[in-house]
Design a protein around this motif. Structure first.
Motif, PDB file in Angstrom:
ATOM      1  N   ALA A 138       0.913  -1.249   0.026  1.00  0.00           N
ATOM      2  CA  ALA A 138      -0.044   0.150  -0.010  1.00  0.00           C
ATOM      3  C   ALA A 138       0.767   1.265   0.076  1.00  0.00           C
ATOM      4  CB  ALA A 138      -0.978   0.133   1.228  1.00  0.00           C
ATOM      5  N   TYR A 139       0.281   2.207  -0.579  1.00  0.00           N
ATOM      6  CA  TYR A 139       0.967   3.603  -0.580  1.00  0.00           C
ATOM      7  C   TYR A 139       0.079   4.735  -0.235  1.00  0.00           C
ATOM      8  CZ  TYR A 139       3.823   7.615  -2.271  1.00  0.00           C
ATOM      9  OH  TYR A 139       4.343   8.790  -2.416  1.00  0.00           O
ATOM     10  N   GLY A 140       0.609   5.406   0.689  1.00  0.00           N
ATOM     11  CA  GLY A 140       0.009   6.688   1.374  1.00  0.00           C
ATOM     12  C   GLY A 140      -1.439   6.158   2.006  1.00  0.00           C
ATOM     13  N   MET A 141      -2.094   7.121   2.174  1.00  0.00           N
ATOM     14  CA  MET A 141      -3.596   6.763   3.315  1.00  0.00           C
ATOM     15  C   MET A 141      -4.523   6.752   2.176  1.00  0.00           C
ATOM     16  SD  MET A 141      -2.118   6.449   6.106  1.00  0.00           S
ATOM     17  CE  MET A 141      -3.387   6.017   7.178  1.00  0.00           C
ATOM     18  N   ALA A 142      -4.721   7.141   0.993  1.00  0.00           N
ATOM     19  CA  ALA A 142      -5.748   7.242   0.035  1.00  0.00           C
ATOM     20  C   ALA A 142      -5.940   6.167  -0.690  1.00  0.00           C
ATOM     21  CB  ALA A 142      -5.440   8.591  -0.620  1.00  0.00           C
ATOM     22  N   GLY A 143      -5.393   4.826  -0.557  1.00  0.00           N
ATOM     23  CA  GLY A 143      -5.660   3.580  -1.140  1.00  0.00           C
ATOM     24  C   GLY A 143      -4.578   3.285  -2.211  1.00  0.00           C
ATOM     25  N   GLY A 144      -3.566   4.104  -2.380  1.00  0.00           N
ATOM     26  CA  GLY A 144      -2.740   3.833  -3.369  1.00  0.00           C
ATOM     27  C   GLY A 144      -1.999   2.465  -3.217  1.00  0.00           C
ATOM     28  N   LEU A 145      -1.714   1.921  -4.454  1.00  0.00           N
ATOM     29  CA  LEU A 145      -1.036   0.461  -4.676  1.00  0.00           C
ATOM     30  C   LEU A 145       0.188   0.642  -5.418  1.00  0.00           C
ATOM     31  CD1 LEU A 145      -4.424  -1.112  -5.121  1.00  0.00           C
ATOM     32  CD2 LEU A 145      -3.278  -1.616  -3.230  1.00  0.00           C
ATOM     33  N   LYS A 146       1.271   0.019  -5.033  1.00  0.00           N
ATOM     34  CA  LYS A 146       2.606   0.129  -5.815  1.00  0.00           C
ATOM     35  C   LYS A 146       2.388  -1.386  -6.700  1.00  0.00           C
ATOM     36  CE  LYS A 146       5.839   1.934  -2.723  1.00  0.00           C
ATOM     37  NZ  LYS A 146       7.218   1.739  -2.288  1.00  0.00           N
ATOM     38  N   ILE A 170      -9.438   1.584 -13.109  1.00  0.00           N
ATOM     39  CA  ILE A 170      -8.155   2.534 -12.935  1.00  0.00           C
ATOM     40  C   ILE A 170      -8.428   3.977 -12.771  1.00  0.00           C
ATOM     41  CG2 ILE A 170      -5.904   3.073 -13.468  1.00  0.00           C
ATOM     42  CD1 ILE A 170      -5.635   0.329 -14.914  1.00  0.00           C
ATOM     43  N   GLU A 171      -8.428   4.485 -11.659  1.00  0.00           N
ATOM     44  CA  GLU A 171      -8.883   5.919 -11.476  1.00  0.00           C
ATOM     45  C   GLU A 171      -7.816   6.825 -11.823  1.00  0.00           C
ATOM     46  OE1 GLU A 171     -10.591   6.177  -7.584  1.00  0.00           O
ATOM     47  OE2 GLU A 171     -12.468   5.362  -8.480  1.00  0.00           O
ATOM     48  N   GLU A 172      -6.541   6.280 -11.109  1.00  0.00           N
ATOM     49  CA  GLU A 172      -5.223   7.320 -11.552  1.00  0.00           C
ATOM     50  C   GLU A 172      -3.935   6.508 -11.419  1.00  0.00           C
ATOM     51  OE1 GLU A 172      -3.113  10.993  -9.188  1.00  0.00           O
ATOM     52  OE2 GLU A 172      -5.271  10.368  -8.664  1.00  0.00           O
ATOM     53  N   ILE A 173      -2.888   6.783 -12.158  1.00  0.00           N
ATOM     54  CA  ILE A 173      -1.622   6.138 -11.982  1.00  0.00           C
ATOM     55  C   ILE A 173      -0.596   7.208 -11.862  1.00  0.00           C
ATOM     56  CG2 ILE A 173       0.188   4.955 -13.261  1.00  0.00           C
ATOM     57  CD1 ILE A 173      -2.253   3.871 -14.943  1.00  0.00           C
ATOM     58  N   GLU A 174       0.124   7.153 -10.514  1.00  0.00           N
ATOM     59  CA  GLU A 174       1.223   8.003 -10.457  1.00  0.00           C
ATOM     60  C   GLU A 174       2.532   7.444 -10.303  1.00  0.00           C
ATOM     61  OE1 GLU A 174       2.117  10.083  -5.986  1.00  0.00           O
ATOM     62  OE2 GLU A 174       0.123   9.594  -6.575  1.00  0.00           O
ATOM     63  N   GLU A 175       3.605   8.036 -10.866  1.00  0.00           N
ATOM     64  CA  GLU A 175       4.823   7.690 -10.903  1.00  0.00           C
ATOM     65  C   GLU A 175       5.589   8.106  -9.653  1.00  0.00           C
ATOM     66  OE1 GLU A 175       7.162   8.466 -14.421  1.00  0.00           O
ATOM     67  OE2 GLU A 175       5.631   7.955 -15.827  1.00  0.00           O
ATOM     68  N   GLU A 186       8.841   3.638  -9.765  1.00  0.00           N
ATOM     69  CA  GLU A 186       7.859   2.698  -9.614  1.00  0.00           C
ATOM     70  C   GLU A 186       6.485   3.311 -10.016  1.00  0.00           C
ATOM     71  OE1 GLU A 186       8.712   0.072  -5.619  1.00  0.00           O
ATOM     72  OE2 GLU A 186       8.659   2.277  -5.109  1.00  0.00           O
ATOM     73  N   LEU A 187       5.592   2.492 -10.072  1.00  0.00           N
ATOM     74  CA  LEU A 187       3.903   3.027 -10.347  1.00  0.00           C
ATOM     75  C   LEU A 187       3.275   2.802  -9.013  1.00  0.00           C
ATOM     76  CD1 LEU A 187       3.549   1.784 -13.884  1.00  0.00           C
ATOM     77  CD2 LEU A 187       4.195   3.988 -13.210  1.00  0.00           C
ATOM     78  N   VAL A 188       2.381   3.929  -8.866  1.00  0.00           N
ATOM     79  CA  VAL A 188       1.245   3.764  -7.985  1.00  0.00           C
ATOM     80  C   VAL A 188      -0.020   3.949  -8.632  1.00  0.00           C
ATOM     81  CG1 VAL A 188       0.236   4.597  -5.756  1.00  0.00           C
ATOM     82  CG2 VAL A 188       2.840   4.629  -5.925  1.00  0.00           C
ATOM     83  N   VAL A 189      -0.980   2.867  -8.423  1.00  0.00           N
ATOM     84  CA  VAL A 189      -2.328   2.943  -9.128  1.00  0.00           C
ATOM     85  C   VAL A 189      -3.143   3.180  -8.058  1.00  0.00           C
ATOM     86  CG1 VAL A 189      -1.518   1.730 -11.036  1.00  0.00           C
ATOM     87  CG2 VAL A 189      -2.558   0.075  -8.943  1.00  0.00           C
ATOM     88  N   TYR A 190      -4.310   3.700  -8.504  1.00  0.00           N
ATOM     89  CA  TYR A 190      -5.508   3.965  -7.489  1.00  0.00           C
ATOM     90  C   TYR A 190      -6.635   3.273  -8.527  1.00  0.00           C
ATOM     91  CZ  TYR A 190      -2.493   7.445  -4.980  1.00  0.00           C
ATOM     92  OH  TYR A 190      -1.473   7.930  -4.175  1.00  0.00           O
ATOM     93  N   GLN A 244     -10.252   2.658  -1.117  1.00  0.00           N
ATOM     94  CA  GLN A 244     -10.597   4.147  -0.624  1.00  0.00           C
ATOM     95  C   GLN A 244      -9.487   4.621   0.447  1.00  0.00           C
ATOM     96  OE1 GLN A 244     -14.256   5.668  -0.548  1.00  0.00           O
ATOM     97  NE2 GLN A 244     -14.644   4.707  -2.518  1.00  0.00           N
ATOM     98  N   ASN A 245      -8.597   3.502   1.235  1.00  0.00           N
ATOM     99  CA  ASN A 245      -7.892   3.877   2.181  1.00  0.00           C
ATOM    100  C   ASN A 245      -6.763   2.760   2.359  1.00  0.00           C
ATOM    101  OD1 ASN A 245      -8.973   1.681   4.069  1.00  0.00           O
ATOM    102  ND2 ASN A 245     -10.673   2.909   4.295  1.00  0.00           N
ATOM    103  N   ARG A 246      -5.867   2.935   3.205  1.00  0.00           N
ATOM    104  CA  ARG A 246      -4.544   2.485   3.398  1.00  0.00           C
ATOM    105  C   ARG A 246      -5.076   1.062   3.862  1.00  0.00           C
ATOM    106  NH1 ARG A 246       0.691   3.345   3.477  1.00  0.00           N
ATOM    107  NH2 ARG A 246       1.744   1.581   4.299  1.00  0.00           N
ATOM    108  N   GLN A 247      -5.942   0.620   4.662  1.00  0.00           N
ATOM    109  CA  GLN A 247      -6.373  -0.620   5.206  1.00  0.00           C
ATOM    110  C   GLN A 247      -7.030  -1.565   4.026  1.00  0.00           C
ATOM    111  OE1 GLN A 247      -7.564   2.395   6.668  1.00  0.00           O
ATOM    112  NE2 GLN A 247      -5.909   2.037   8.377  1.00  0.00           N
ATOM    113  N   GLU A 248      -7.891  -0.902   3.227  1.00  0.00           N
ATOM    114  CA  GLU A 248      -8.170  -1.757   1.884  1.00  0.00           C
ATOM    115  C   GLU A 248      -7.112  -1.934   0.828  1.00  0.00           C
ATOM    116  OE1 GLU A 248     -11.238   0.880   0.304  1.00  0.00           O
ATOM    117  OE2 GLU A 248     -12.713   0.318   2.134  1.00  0.00           O
TER     118      GLU A 248
END
Length: 162
Positions: free
Chosen positions: A12-20, A43-48, A52-56, A61-65
């Motif tokens: 998990a990446y960050g608190m908003a549900g990001g996934l490496k 796929i809502e968003e992809i961040e570099e 590495e890539l982080v997908v949303y 919706q959150n880190r726990q999920e």
């Protein structure tokens, strides 16, 4: 409809549900992916993040999920993959293809390693246990490697298959 494995979910990446995401960069061209055992997610968003890539993904919706998804395989429907130009191939298209060395049957492609240079992992065919367990790494872009309709043809050069 055939699903093709394109990667795996990392931590998990960050608190908003990001996934490496570790896998094929084709994910940039997709609107949705299929998560192993869970179904489709948009796929809502992809961040570099460095290299590495982080997908949303929708529904995460959150880190726990996000933490609950770590390690899952990620698939794309074959029909959703962008068309490639002539002479380009997805790795899955090379897997299982027969390999010929100097025109004679040699083995088959069992994997493709990505990195600074793409390499075919070739398993030799043979009757002995040693022959069946041996694999060879061959650079895919080498001028002595040709992808043809009937398989992959390699012109043997000294030391390549030793």
């Amino acid at each position: 409809m055939r699903r093709i494995e394109i990667g795996r979910i990392g931590k998990a990446y960050g608190m908003a549900g990001g996934l490496k995401f570790r896998g094929e960069p084709v994910v940039y061209d997709l609107e949705r992916v299929y998560l192993e055992g869970l179904g489709y997610r948009a796929i809502e968003e992809i961040e570099e993040l460095g290299n590495e890539l982080v997908v949303y993904l929708s529904g995460v919706q959150n880190r726990q999920e996000a933490e609950q998804l770590a390690g899952l395989r990620v698939y794309a429907d074959q029909d959703d993959l962008p068309k490639l130009e002539e002479g380009e191939y997805y790795y899955f298209e090379l897997m299982g293809r027969p390999v010929f060395v100097d025109g004679r049957p040699f083995g088959e492609v069992v994997d493709v390693e990505d990195g600074a240079q793409e390499r075919l992992v070739i398993k030799a065919k043979g009757t002995s246990l040693r022959a069946q367990s041996k694999t060879y790494l061959v650079p895919l872009q080498a001028p002595y490697v040709k992808i043809e309709a009937d398989g992959i043809h390699i012109e043997a050069i000294p030391g390549l298959l030793e």
